[in-house]
Design a protein around this motif. Structure first.
Motif, PDB file in Angstrom:
ATOM      1  N   ASN A 152      61.950  36.778  57.885  1.00  5.41           N
ATOM      2  CA  ASN A 152      60.502  36.878  58.089  1.00  5.41           C
ATOM      3  C   ASN A 152      60.219  37.780  59.279  1.00  5.41           C
ATOM      4  O   ASN A 152      60.986  37.813  60.220  1.00  5.41           O
ATOM      5  N   ASN A 153      59.112  38.477  59.224  1.00  7.23           N
ATOM      6  CA  ASN A 153      58.754  39.262  60.395  1.00  7.23           C
ATOM      7  C   ASN A 153      57.297  39.036  60.744  1.00  7.23           C
ATOM      8  O   ASN A 153      56.521  38.529  59.958  1.00  7.23           O
TER       9      ASN A 153
ATOM     10  N   MET B 194      62.495  40.728  67.139  1.00 12.41           N
ATOM     11  CA  MET B 194      62.633  40.398  68.556  1.00 12.41           C
ATOM     12  C   MET B 194      62.842  41.672  69.358  1.00 12.41           C
ATOM     13  O   MET B 194      63.793  42.402  69.118  1.00 12.41           O
ATOM     14  N   ARG B 195      61.942  41.913  70.284  1.00 13.24           N
ATOM     15  CA  ARG B 195      62.089  43.131  71.096  1.00 13.24           C
ATOM     16  C   ARG B 195      63.365  43.049  71.913  1.00 13.24           C
ATOM     17  O   ARG B 195      63.700  41.989  72.437  1.00 13.24           O
TER      18      ARG B 195
ATOM     19  N   PHE C 125      61.489  48.806  70.234  1.00 12.40           N
ATOM     20  CA  PHE C 125      62.783  48.580  69.591  1.00 12.40           C
ATOM     21  C   PHE C 125      63.017  47.088  69.463  1.00 12.40           C
ATOM     22  O   PHE C 125      62.850  46.338  70.418  1.00 12.40           O
ATOM     23  N   GLU C 126      63.390  46.676  68.265  1.00 13.27           N
ATOM     24  CA  GLU C 126      63.574  45.247  68.024  1.00 13.27           C
ATOM     25  C   GLU C 126      64.916  44.968  67.363  1.00 13.27           C
ATOM     26  O   GLU C 126      65.370  45.735  66.518  1.00 13.27           O
ATOM     27  N   TYR C 127      65.478  43.844  67.769  1.00 13.97           N
ATOM     28  CA  TYR C 127      66.692  43.352  67.127  1.00 13.97           C
ATOM     29  C   TYR C 127      66.205  42.462  65.993  1.00 13.97           C
ATOM     30  O   TYR C 127      65.697  41.373  66.234  1.00 13.97           O
TER      31      TYR C 127
ATOM     32  N   MET D 294      49.483  38.793  67.952  1.00 11.64           N
ATOM     33  CA  MET D 294      48.785  39.783  67.121  1.00 11.64           C
ATOM     34  C   MET D 294      47.340  39.896  67.565  1.00 11.64           C
ATOM     35  O   MET D 294      46.707  38.933  67.869  1.00 11.64           O
TER      36      MET D 294
ATOM     37  N   GLN E 163      57.549  29.027  60.717  1.00 13.76           N
ATOM     38  CA  GLN E 163      57.260  30.138  59.817  1.00 13.76           C
ATOM     39  C   GLN E 163      57.166  31.460  60.570  1.00 13.76           C
ATOM     40  O   GLN E 163      56.760  31.494  61.718  1.00 13.76           O
ATOM     41  N   ASN E 164      57.545  32.488  59.888  1.00 13.77           N
ATOM     42  CA  ASN E 164      57.260  33.855  60.360  1.00 13.77           C
ATOM     43  C   ASN E 164      57.944  34.292  61.641  1.00 13.77           C
ATOM     44  O   ASN E 164      57.675  35.361  62.133  1.00 13.77           O
TER      45      ASN E 164
ATOM     46  N   ARG F 223      57.576  36.336  69.773  1.00 14.69           N
ATOM     47  CA  ARG F 223      56.994  37.551  69.224  1.00 14.69           C
ATOM     48  C   ARG F 223      55.714  37.872  69.981  1.00 14.69           C
ATOM     49  O   ARG F 223      55.136  37.010  70.632  1.00 14.69           O
ATOM     50  N   GLU F 224      55.290  39.110  69.844  1.00 10.32           N
ATOM     51  CA  GLU F 224      54.036  39.508  70.483  1.00 10.32           C
ATOM     52  C   GLU F 224      52.873  38.847  69.789  1.00 10.32           C
ATOM     53  O   GLU F 224      52.930  38.592  68.588  1.00 10.32           O
TER      54      GLU F 224
END
Lengths: 453, 154
Positions: A386-387, B1-2, A378-380, B154, B128-129, B151-152
């Motif tokens: 951008n992801n 964002m988890r 689950f993410e906010y 990749m 970025q990203n 972020r995790e």
């Protein structure tokens, strides 16, 4: 065309003969003439860099059939195009060691080699004697022809090189079209309709004439941030018809947020914020395509409190028991998405199809078991930002797009296209359609509409 | 964002600020920001690398920074000197370290870089990203924005 008007006017004057003589004497346009399967064609000489004989082109895999390959022209690598294949003109069988007649043309900064049957000569004419193409010309799609010229009792078809090889710097809508010029002429005709669809996003003005619901559209945007777009236009239209039947004439407008909510109520997809009934789970199970990948990644934007994500997880677990499944469930509602992880299943739901995926807590509440919770992240997250997602196999995004601004819908759809794998599927809300987008192809399996790239 | 990452940062930012500054600390609504963001004047940046990667940025105005440095050192500081810089750096370290400890307990393992301090006007930081989570904290000394982008891997 200006030239022709001028010409006809001239012809009508009594100095007809003199003018004719003038046309022959003043040469302001030269063209290279050549033949394709016995017919005469011409190209503006200013576009031609040189003429050469060449063969043994280096084949490039996975290009269109009319691209013969690439050729090293004194150090410059240029693509070689066979105009006969491009225009669907029969090509004589080629012998391996034959050298082809090559016209090297330059379009902008790029050079192309064009293979033709025979190169004839340079012909000088007066520009005003070029006549516009007649729509009846069958052989070649008319838009590639800039005109017809008569010289020494022969008619030459003057090709528009810029159009054939496309101007990449053309503005956005055009560029898609121009790029298609790289494909054989016939294909372009077939593709023409969907392209046109895209060009008509004039929603409000157009519809306002037969059905004036623009006041509702504005209100929906303000009250419910629901945005009319190609995705939901059909639904709004039909809903508006029903709305007119349901309400009195004075009450067509929304008097409160509740009215707007009432209007939008049928828009919501089945069980979008609730546990799924077995029938829907079963439908989705049947609709999901075969996928033997070890790792299946799923993107579920707008997961809300997680009902949808967990239900989806259960269906996927059943459908792809061997695969490692990851579902990225996202929402911009921080409270909803934070509590999603702790979703409890009420007793009433615990004994139906969810049963195999549940476990009991110490306090006797039903929760999803570790197999399922491990699949979910689950993410906010705001999907318009951008992801950092990897490429995904399934995008499950019901009733989300319509609640974004029109421009953002486009951005998100582009993002979907970017992230979705070649064999991936996109599922959007039941009342949303992507039929107006050329890039997406719909298919219906087990009454669930899915989109592929 | 988890969602798992969010709370450790919000909680520690709050508890550390209350501890070192005393007085009332209020948390404003969290929100998300895409890519680039202007910096208010003073920014301390801590990088994260490991299972999770990204950075945490503590952003405040020069005035707030001086107020905080004065308060933490218990003396009036008027210029943003070595001591003031070290103080702000330490504050960033304190908050990030504790948040990371909490995340460690949840099973996410990663390392920290030493904080880097940026000062200047009209600066902008963009990466970025990664989408950033903004945790605005209102203290008696001024507003601090904790800006978390992780972020995790990749």
């Amino acid at each position: 065309m200006e030239n022709t008007i001028e010409q006809t006017l001239m012809q009508e004057t009594s100095y007809d003969i003199e003018d004719q003589n003038d046309k022959i004497s003043i040469i302001d346009f030269k063209m290279i003439t050549f033949s394709l399967s016995g017919k005469d064609y011409a190209i503006d000489i200013m576009k031609v860099k040189e003429i050469a004989k060449a063969g043994h082109f280096t084949y490039v895999p996975n290009t269109s059939s009319f691209v013969l390959g690439v050729h090293n022209l004194r150090g410059d690598i240029i693509p070689i195009i066979d105009l006969r294949i491009f225009f669907n003109i029969p090509v004589e069988e080629r012998k391996d060691d034959d050298l082809e007649n090559l016209i090297v043309v330059s379009v902008g900064e790029q050079s192309f080699g064009v293979v033709v049957d025979h190169i004839d000569k340079v012909v000088g004419i007066q520009q005003s004697s070029i006549q516009p193409p007649h729509p009846l010309f069958g052989d070649i799609n008319i838009k590639y022809i800039s005109g017809v010229v008569e010289n020494a009792n022969r008619l030459f078809i003057l090709l528009d090189i810029d159009r054939i090889f496309g101007l990449r710097q053309a503005p956005t809508v055009e560029s898609a079209k121009e790029q298609e010029h790289f494909s054989p002429a016939q294909k372009t005709i077939a593709d023409h309709k969907p392209t046109q669809k895209q060009e008509t996003p004039v929603l409000l003005e157009h519809k306002a004439s037969d059905l004036d619901y623009s006041f509702l559209v504005e209100d929906l945007k303000v009250r419910k941030s629901f945005n009319l777009s190609l995705i939901n236009e059909a639904w709004i239209k039909s809903r508006y018809m029903k709305w007119l039947d349901e309400r009195d004439a004075e009450n067509i407008q929304f008097n409160s947020d509740e009215d707007a909510e009432l209007f939008l109520k049928p828009f919501a997809s089945k069980f979008s914020h609730d546990f799924w009934e077995e029938s829907y789970a079963e439908q989705l199970y049947k609709a999901l395509p075969e996928n033997t990948a070890k790792q299946i990644t799923v993107w579920n934007p707008g997961c809300g409190k997680g009902h949808e994500s967990f239900s989806l997880a259960c269906v996927l677990k059943k459908r792809y028991p061997e695969a490692r499944i990851r579902i990225y469930a996202q929402d911009t509602d921080l409270l909803a998405v934070s509590s999603a992880q702790m979703l409890r299943v009420p007793q009433s739901q615990a004994e139906n199809w969810y049963a195999p995926f549940l476990t009991k807590t110490v306090s006797g509440e039903h929760v999803f078991n570790a197999d399922i919770t491990e699949m979910l992240f689950f993410e906010y997250h705001d999907i318009t930002h951008n992801n950092a997602l990897p490429n995904v196999d399934i995008i499950f995004c019901r009733d989300v797009l319509s609640y974004l601004d029109k421009e953002k819908q486009e951005i998100v759809l582009e993002d979907f296209e970017d992230k979705l794998k070649g064999n991936g599927v996109l599922i959007i809300g039941e009342n949303e359609v992507l039929t107006n987008y050329v890039d997406w192809h719909s298919k219906e399996v087990a009454s669930i509409t899915m989109y592929t790239k | 964002m988890r969602v798992e990452y969010i709370n450790p940062f919000v909680e520690t930012a709050y508890s550390i600020l209350v501890e070192v500054l005393g007085g009332e600390v209020k948390r404003d609504n969290l929100y998300l920001k895409s890519t680039s963001m202007p910096v208010m004047g003073v920014a301390a940046l801590v990088g994260l690398a490991g299972d999770v990667e990204g950075r945490v940025l503590f952003d405040m105005s020069m005035e707030t920074a001086l107020n905080i440095a004065s308060k933490m050192n218990d003396e009036k500081i008027d210029t943003f000197d070595e001591l003031a810089k070290a103080t702000i750096t330490e504050l960033a370290n304190l908050i990030t370290a504790q948040a990371v400890t909490k995340l460690h307990e949840l099973g996410f393992k990663f390392d920290l870089t030493p904080p880097a301090l940026f000062t200047g006007e009209r600066m902008e930081i963009s990466d970025q990203n990664v989408e950033a989570l903004i945790v605005p904290m209102i203290t008696e000394q001024g507003k601090i924005e904790v800006n978390v982008a992780i972020r995790e891997r990749m």
